[in-house]
Design a protein around this motif. Sequence first.
Motif, PDB file in Angstrom:
ATOM      1  N   MET A  77      26.118 -10.838  19.568  1.00  0.00           N
ATOM      2  CA  MET A  77      26.396 -11.878  20.574  1.00  0.00           C
ATOM      3  C   MET A  77      27.783 -12.463  20.320  1.00  0.00           C
ATOM      4  O   MET A  77      28.093 -12.878  19.193  1.00  0.00           O
ATOM      5  CB  MET A  77      25.341 -12.968  20.503  1.00  0.00           C
ATOM      6  CG  MET A  77      25.431 -14.014  21.590  1.00  0.00           C
ATOM      7  SD  MET A  77      24.964 -13.408  23.237  1.00  0.00           S
ATOM      8  CE  MET A  77      23.188 -13.152  23.053  1.00  0.00           C
ATOM      9  N   MET A  78      28.629 -12.487  21.347  1.00  0.00           N
ATOM     10  CA  MET A  78      29.965 -13.051  21.195  1.00  0.00           C
ATOM     11  C   MET A  78      29.875 -14.565  21.029  1.00  0.00           C
ATOM     12  O   MET A  78      29.012 -15.237  21.619  1.00  0.00           O
ATOM     13  CB  MET A  78      30.815 -12.729  22.434  1.00  0.00           C
ATOM     14  CG  MET A  78      31.024 -11.253  22.684  1.00  0.00           C
ATOM     15  SD  MET A  78      31.920 -10.927  24.243  1.00  0.00           S
ATOM     16  CE  MET A  78      33.573 -11.451  23.792  1.00  0.00           C
ATOM     17  N   LYS A  79      30.747 -15.112  20.213  1.00  0.00           N
ATOM     18  CA  LYS A  79      30.801 -16.557  20.042  1.00  0.00           C
ATOM     19  C   LYS A  79      31.414 -17.143  21.315  1.00  0.00           C
ATOM     20  O   LYS A  79      32.585 -16.891  21.630  1.00  0.00           O
ATOM     21  CB  LYS A  79      31.629 -16.933  18.821  1.00  0.00           C
ATOM     22  CG  LYS A  79      31.518 -18.407  18.464  1.00  0.00           C
ATOM     23  CD  LYS A  79      32.223 -18.730  17.161  1.00  0.00           C
ATOM     24  CE  LYS A  79      32.031 -20.209  16.825  1.00  0.00           C
ATOM     25  NZ  LYS A  79      32.760 -20.578  15.583  1.00  0.00           N
ATOM     26  N   GLU A 122      35.330 -16.200  20.748  1.00  0.00           N
ATOM     27  CA  GLU A 122      35.686 -14.882  21.272  1.00  0.00           C
ATOM     28  C   GLU A 122      35.680 -14.849  22.792  1.00  0.00           C
ATOM     29  O   GLU A 122      36.369 -14.030  23.401  1.00  0.00           O
ATOM     30  CB  GLU A 122      34.682 -13.838  20.756  1.00  0.00           C
ATOM     31  CG  GLU A 122      34.596 -13.735  19.256  1.00  0.00           C
ATOM     32  CD  GLU A 122      33.419 -12.875  18.829  1.00  0.00           C
ATOM     33  OE1 GLU A 122      33.634 -11.655  18.647  1.00  0.00           O
ATOM     34  OE2 GLU A 122      32.302 -13.412  18.712  1.00  0.00           O
ATOM     35  N   LEU A 123      34.875 -15.721  23.397  1.00  0.00           N
ATOM     36  CA  LEU A 123      34.692 -15.718  24.840  1.00  0.00           C
ATOM     37  C   LEU A 123      34.696 -17.155  25.349  1.00  0.00           C
ATOM     38  O   LEU A 123      34.013 -18.019  24.778  1.00  0.00           O
ATOM     39  CB  LEU A 123      33.358 -15.047  25.201  1.00  0.00           C
ATOM     40  CG  LEU A 123      32.881 -15.125  26.655  1.00  0.00           C
ATOM     41  CD1 LEU A 123      33.829 -14.372  27.582  1.00  0.00           C
ATOM     42  CD2 LEU A 123      31.453 -14.569  26.779  1.00  0.00           C
ATOM     43  N   ASP A 175      43.158 -25.118  36.591  1.00  0.00           N
ATOM     44  CA  ASP A 175      42.310 -24.365  35.668  1.00  0.00           C
ATOM     45  C   ASP A 175      43.002 -23.095  35.186  1.00  0.00           C
ATOM     46  O   ASP A 175      42.822 -22.683  34.032  1.00  0.00           O
ATOM     47  CB  ASP A 175      40.988 -24.014  36.355  1.00  0.00           C
ATOM     48  CG  ASP A 175      40.189 -25.253  36.733  1.00  0.00           C
ATOM     49  OD1 ASP A 175      40.430 -26.320  36.136  1.00  0.00           O
ATOM     50  OD2 ASP A 175      39.334 -25.152  37.639  1.00  0.00           O
ATOM     51  N   VAL A 176      43.797 -22.476  36.052  1.00  0.00           N
ATOM     52  CA  VAL A 176      44.553 -21.286  35.649  1.00  0.00           C
ATOM     53  C   VAL A 176      45.528 -21.640  34.527  1.00  0.00           C
ATOM     54  O   VAL A 176      45.689 -20.890  33.543  1.00  0.00           O
ATOM     55  CB  VAL A 176      45.295 -20.674  36.850  1.00  0.00           C
ATOM     56  CG1 VAL A 176      46.327 -19.641  36.377  1.00  0.00           C
ATOM     57  CG2 VAL A 176      44.306 -20.024  37.805  1.00  0.00           C
ATOM     58  N   LYS A 177      46.182 -22.777  34.627  1.00  0.00           N
ATOM     59  CA  LYS A 177      47.110 -23.204  33.575  1.00  0.00           C
ATOM     60  C   LYS A 177      46.388 -23.416  32.246  1.00  0.00           C
ATOM     61  O   LYS A 177      46.915 -23.078  31.179  1.00  0.00           O
ATOM     62  CB  LYS A 177      47.822 -24.486  33.996  1.00  0.00           C
ATOM     63  CG  LYS A 177      48.776 -24.302  35.165  1.00  0.00           C
ATOM     64  CD  LYS A 177      49.420 -25.617  35.582  1.00  0.00           C
ATOM     65  CE  LYS A 177      50.333 -25.433  36.773  1.00  0.00           C
ATOM     66  NZ  LYS A 177      50.922 -26.729  37.223  1.00  0.00           N
ATOM     67  N   VAL A 178      45.176 -23.944  32.311  1.00  0.00           N
ATOM     68  CA  VAL A 178      44.382 -24.108  31.088  1.00  0.00           C
ATOM     69  C   VAL A 178      44.046 -22.740  30.503  1.00  0.00           C
ATOM     70  O   VAL A 178      44.148 -22.534  29.283  1.00  0.00           O
ATOM     71  CB  VAL A 178      43.101 -24.902  31.379  1.00  0.00           C
ATOM     72  CG1 VAL A 178      42.189 -24.926  30.150  1.00  0.00           C
ATOM     73  CG2 VAL A 178      43.428 -26.329  31.800  1.00  0.00           C
ATOM     74  N   ALA A 179      43.639 -21.794  31.348  1.00  0.00           N
ATOM     75  CA  ALA A 179      43.323 -20.447  30.870  1.00  0.00           C
ATOM     76  C   ALA A 179      44.536 -19.803  30.199  1.00  0.00           C
ATOM     77  O   ALA A 179      44.410 -19.154  29.149  1.00  0.00           O
ATOM     78  CB  ALA A 179      42.837 -19.583  32.029  1.00  0.00           C
ATOM     79  N   LYS A 226      43.385 -12.856  21.654  1.00  0.00           N
ATOM     80  CA  LYS A 226      42.209 -11.989  21.632  1.00  0.00           C
ATOM     81  C   LYS A 226      41.053 -12.550  22.451  1.00  0.00           C
ATOM     82  O   LYS A 226      40.052 -11.870  22.665  1.00  0.00           O
ATOM     83  CB  LYS A 226      41.754 -11.765  20.183  1.00  0.00           C
ATOM     84  CG  LYS A 226      42.761 -11.007  19.328  1.00  0.00           C
ATOM     85  CD  LYS A 226      42.221 -10.791  17.926  1.00  0.00           C
ATOM     86  CE  LYS A 226      43.222 -10.030  17.061  1.00  0.00           C
ATOM     87  NZ  LYS A 226      42.704  -9.828  15.681  1.00  0.00           N
ATOM     88  N   LEU A 227      41.196 -13.765  22.902  1.00  0.00           N
ATOM     89  CA  LEU A 227      40.140 -14.437  23.630  1.00  0.00           C
ATOM     90  C   LEU A 227      39.886 -13.777  24.984  1.00  0.00           C
ATOM     91  O   LEU A 227      40.828 -13.467  25.714  1.00  0.00           O
ATOM     92  CB  LEU A 227      40.538 -15.901  23.841  1.00  0.00           C
ATOM     93  CG  LEU A 227      39.476 -16.895  24.316  1.00  0.00           C
ATOM     94  CD1 LEU A 227      38.395 -17.073  23.269  1.00  0.00           C
ATOM     95  CD2 LEU A 227      40.150 -18.241  24.601  1.00  0.00           C
TER      96      LEU A 227
END
Length: 475
Positions: free
Chosen positions: A1-3, A71-72, A85-89, A98-99
């Motif tokens: 399971m990814m964190k 990880e996710l 929200d795109v700027k936060v991403a 790696k996220l």
Amino acid sequence: MMKTLFLQPPSFDGFDGGAGSRYQAKREIRSFWFPTWLAQPAALVPGSKLIDAPPAQLRLETVLAEARDYELVVMHTSTPSFASDVKVAEALKDANPKLKIGFVGAKVAVEPEPSLTASSAIDFVAREEFDFTIREVAEGRAWADIDGLSYRGGDGAPTHNRSRAVLEDMDQLPFVTEVYKRDLRVEDYFIGYLKHPYVSLYTGRGCKSRCTFCLWPQTVGGHRYRVRSVEHVIEEIRLAKSYFPQVKEFFFDDDTFTDNLPRAEAIARELGKLGVTWSCNAKANVPRATLEVLRDNGLRLLLVGYESGNQQILHNIKKGMLVDVARRFTKDCHELGITIHGTFILGLPGETKETIEETINFAADINPHTIQVSLAAPYPGTYLYRQAVENGWLDIANAELIDERGVQIAPLHYPHLAHTEIFHSVETFYRRFYFRRRKIASLLGEMIRSPEMMRRRLREGVEFFQFLRQREMPG
């Protein structure tokens, strides 16, 4: 399971991005809804964490530091908040290349490809009901095998898997209150018309009404009301009572909790045995006999979407409601002692100066306890959006729903009614409704009877006038 980290990202100051099926925006009075749509998949992913940045007043720096260990990241977005929200991403990806970052919400459900191509920081979007889609991503399954997922293929081009089947057995969904207890502080969430602290959750999804403007039934939830069993709902309320003894009210955030009257009555009778105070969304057509059952078993308030006092506008938006029925329903609620928070929308198709006046007079006449006045918001994916584009009521190049501070603006305009006229009519509506002698007298009486209510109303009054002062309409 990814964190896995579930994130309601930092946004405009006071912006309620978790506002469920209602409009995402800064409200007249500072308020925050629970991030139930994120909490639900979070409950399906063991070891996950939910961060709801706006009500917790968390800045981007704090979120970035937290996300380095994951990880996710799954972010909830909306049309009004998408650019932010795109700027936060992008900041998250810069801090941790790696996220894997995925977006969920109505915006990406109806515009998956434009959402994906908006930034290389967005690795995937989950369409439709995304609960189990996200769980399968977190489990590490091959993305090509996950229904409801859109992502970049090996060549970088957007790839869209087949749609995920609608969830029929709603009891498969674990309790969101487990996540609330684990990750949130219930005191951070408040709505002016609900007792504080409150907790909100869903007992079902979908709405059989066909309102042309309503976002979630047209994009994610659908028009069939799919429900959890009465036993499942009551078990969660019993658990929530033990987790949050300080909570004074539970709110059922289903689009229309009263769509299934026998079930609503059955839940009410069980809630009565628990001795809880509760409220819900309702259509203005609930029979008096049902209202009596609900009231006798703890119902305090109904949130009712009246939208307009003009019958033709109600027909235009496919509300399926008669003004006379709404009047009788409201009279019944007043006589039975059920509080009403009435919501209205200005600028819907067919709106004129005369219909605005008619709606203001209608609201004053039926006299709900409190009101909310919104501007017609043509969200992508709704019939109203398509209608507005086809008829030239909406300029696509200037189709923003909020301004740079997160305050709702009026994007629709008509040959006979400018968007500026619609915008300024909101303030007129509020002033004329609340500054009537009858309403002032009732509010003063309420404040005299309760010192707590006096403090709340005074605070809300200050916030309301601050909001009115900062509202400016460009153009």
